[in-house]
Design a protein around this motif. Structure first.
Motif, PDB file in Angstrom:
ATOM      1  N   GLY A   8      42.245  51.042  44.533  1.00  0.00           N
ATOM      2  CA  GLY A   8      41.833  49.646  44.568  1.00  0.00           C
ATOM      3  C   GLY A   8      40.597  49.357  45.387  1.00  0.00           C
ATOM      4  O   GLY A   8      40.126  48.218  45.434  1.00  0.00           O
ATOM      5  N   GLY A   9      40.074  50.353  46.066  1.00  0.00           N
ATOM      6  CA  GLY A   9      38.873  50.126  46.846  1.00  0.00           C
ATOM      7  C   GLY A   9      37.661  49.891  45.952  1.00  0.00           C
ATOM      8  O   GLY A   9      37.719  50.068  44.738  1.00  0.00           O
ATOM      9  N   GLY A  10      36.567  49.483  46.565  1.00  0.00           N
ATOM     10  CA  GLY A  10      35.351  49.236  45.812  1.00  0.00           C
ATOM     11  C   GLY A  10      34.341  48.473  46.634  1.00  0.00           C
ATOM     12  O   GLY A  10      34.486  48.348  47.848  1.00  0.00           O
ATOM     13  N   SER A  11      33.334  47.974  45.955  1.00  0.00           N
ATOM     14  CA  SER A  11      32.269  47.211  46.611  1.00  0.00           C
ATOM     15  C   SER A  11      32.382  45.753  46.207  1.00  0.00           C
ATOM     16  O   SER A  11      32.585  45.439  45.029  1.00  0.00           O
ATOM     17  N   VAL A  12      32.240  44.881  47.179  1.00  0.00           N
ATOM     18  CA  VAL A  12      32.367  43.442  46.939  1.00  0.00           C
ATOM     19  C   VAL A  12      31.453  42.701  47.890  1.00  0.00           C
ATOM     20  O   VAL A  12      31.117  43.209  48.972  1.00  0.00           O
ATOM     21  N   GLN A  13      31.042  41.519  47.489  1.00  0.00           N
ATOM     22  CA  GLN A  13      30.221  40.699  48.370  1.00  0.00           C
ATOM     23  C   GLN A  13      31.105  39.951  49.360  1.00  0.00           C
ATOM     24  O   GLN A  13      32.298  39.727  49.124  1.00  0.00           O
ATOM     25  N   ALA A  14      30.498  39.587  50.465  1.00  0.00           N
ATOM     26  CA  ALA A  14      31.217  38.826  51.488  1.00  0.00           C
ATOM     27  C   ALA A  14      31.842  37.578  50.873  1.00  0.00           C
ATOM     28  O   ALA A  14      31.212  36.903  50.038  1.00  0.00           O
ATOM     29  N   GLY A  15      33.063  37.308  51.264  1.00  0.00           N
ATOM     30  CA  GLY A  15      33.802  36.185  50.705  1.00  0.00           C
ATOM     31  C   GLY A  15      34.676  36.565  49.538  1.00  0.00           C
ATOM     32  O   GLY A  15      35.531  35.768  49.103  1.00  0.00           O
ATOM     33  N   GLY A  16      34.486  37.760  49.016  1.00  0.00           N
ATOM     34  CA  GLY A  16      35.251  38.222  47.878  1.00  0.00           C
ATOM     35  C   GLY A  16      36.616  38.766  48.267  1.00  0.00           C
ATOM     36  O   GLY A  16      37.017  38.725  49.436  1.00  0.00           O
ATOM     37  N   SER A  17      37.313  39.298  47.255  1.00  0.00           N
ATOM     38  CA  SER A  17      38.672  39.798  47.460  1.00  0.00           C
ATOM     39  C   SER A  17      38.847  41.166  46.819  1.00  0.00           C
ATOM     40  O   SER A  17      38.167  41.502  45.847  1.00  0.00           O
ATOM     41  N   LEU A  18      39.769  41.921  47.364  1.00  0.00           N
ATOM     42  CA  LEU A  18      40.193  43.188  46.798  1.00  0.00           C
ATOM     43  C   LEU A  18      41.681  43.347  47.064  1.00  0.00           C
ATOM     44  O   LEU A  18      42.193  42.812  48.060  1.00  0.00           O
ATOM     45  N   ARG A  19      42.357  44.080  46.195  1.00  0.00           N
ATOM     46  CA  ARG A  19      43.752  44.425  46.451  1.00  0.00           C
ATOM     47  C   ARG A  19      43.903  45.936  46.417  1.00  0.00           C
ATOM     48  O   ARG A  19      43.625  46.585  45.401  1.00  0.00           O
ATOM     49  N   LEU A  20      44.330  46.471  47.532  1.00  0.00           N
ATOM     50  CA  LEU A  20      44.589  47.894  47.644  1.00  0.00           C
ATOM     51  C   LEU A  20      46.056  48.173  47.329  1.00  0.00           C
ATOM     52  O   LEU A  20      46.931  47.363  47.635  1.00  0.00           O
ATOM     53  N   SER A  21      46.289  49.336  46.738  1.00  0.00           N
ATOM     54  CA  SER A  21      47.647  49.782  46.442  1.00  0.00           C
ATOM     55  C   SER A  21      47.891  51.130  47.094  1.00  0.00           C
ATOM     56  O   SER A  21      46.970  51.941  47.229  1.00  0.00           O
ATOM     57  N   CYS A  22      49.123  51.352  47.471  1.00  0.00           N
ATOM     58  CA  CYS A  22      49.529  52.639  48.032  1.00  0.00           C
ATOM     59  C   CYS A  22      50.821  53.043  47.334  1.00  0.00           C
ATOM     60  O   CYS A  22      51.872  52.433  47.565  1.00  0.00           O
TER      61      CYS A  22
END
Length: 123
Positions: A8-22
């Motif tokens: 789920g990692g990646g590159s995003v601009q400030a203010g954005g969202s990401l969801r990591l999974s384990c």
């Protein structure tokens, strides 16, 4: 054999969202503590959040409170880290870890670790 696999990692601009999974496989105690840690470039690893899978209790570092949410899906043996309002200082390699309890989760003394997933937040 215990295995933790982050995604789920990646590159995003400030203010954005990401969801990591384990995703966890193998026996990791009956109700383990699952933690998320990160290592910013050139800095030491630091605790981000943790969840005690026995009762769903959650713990957060002050720097991410109100922005990050840790959750679990026991049926899928998966733990998630929802990251909102991301900042450039959130950049780093994010690791999932597991151990038997969460009492001293910030110390990072977990027995099992994943390989990590990179998160990059640009300004």
């Amino acid at each position: 054999q215990v295995q933790l696999v982050e995604s789920g990692g990646g590159s995003v601009q400030a203010g954005g969202s990401l969801r990591l999974s384990c995703a966890a496989s193998g026996y990791i105690y009956s109700s383990p503590c699952m933690g998320w840690f990160r290592q910013p470039p050139g800095k030491e690893r630091e605790g981000v959040a943790a969840i005690y899978t026995g009762d769903g209790s959650t713990y957060y570092a002050d720097s991410v409170k109100g922005r990050f949410t840790v959750s679990q899906d026991n049926a899928k043996s998966t733990v998630y880290l929802q990251m909102n309002s991301l900042k450039p200082e959130d950049t780093g390699m994010y690791y999932c870890a597991a151990d038997w309890g969460c009492l001293s989760w910030l110390s990072g003394g977990f027995r099992y670790w994943g390989q990590g997933t990179q998160v990059t937040v640009s300004s």
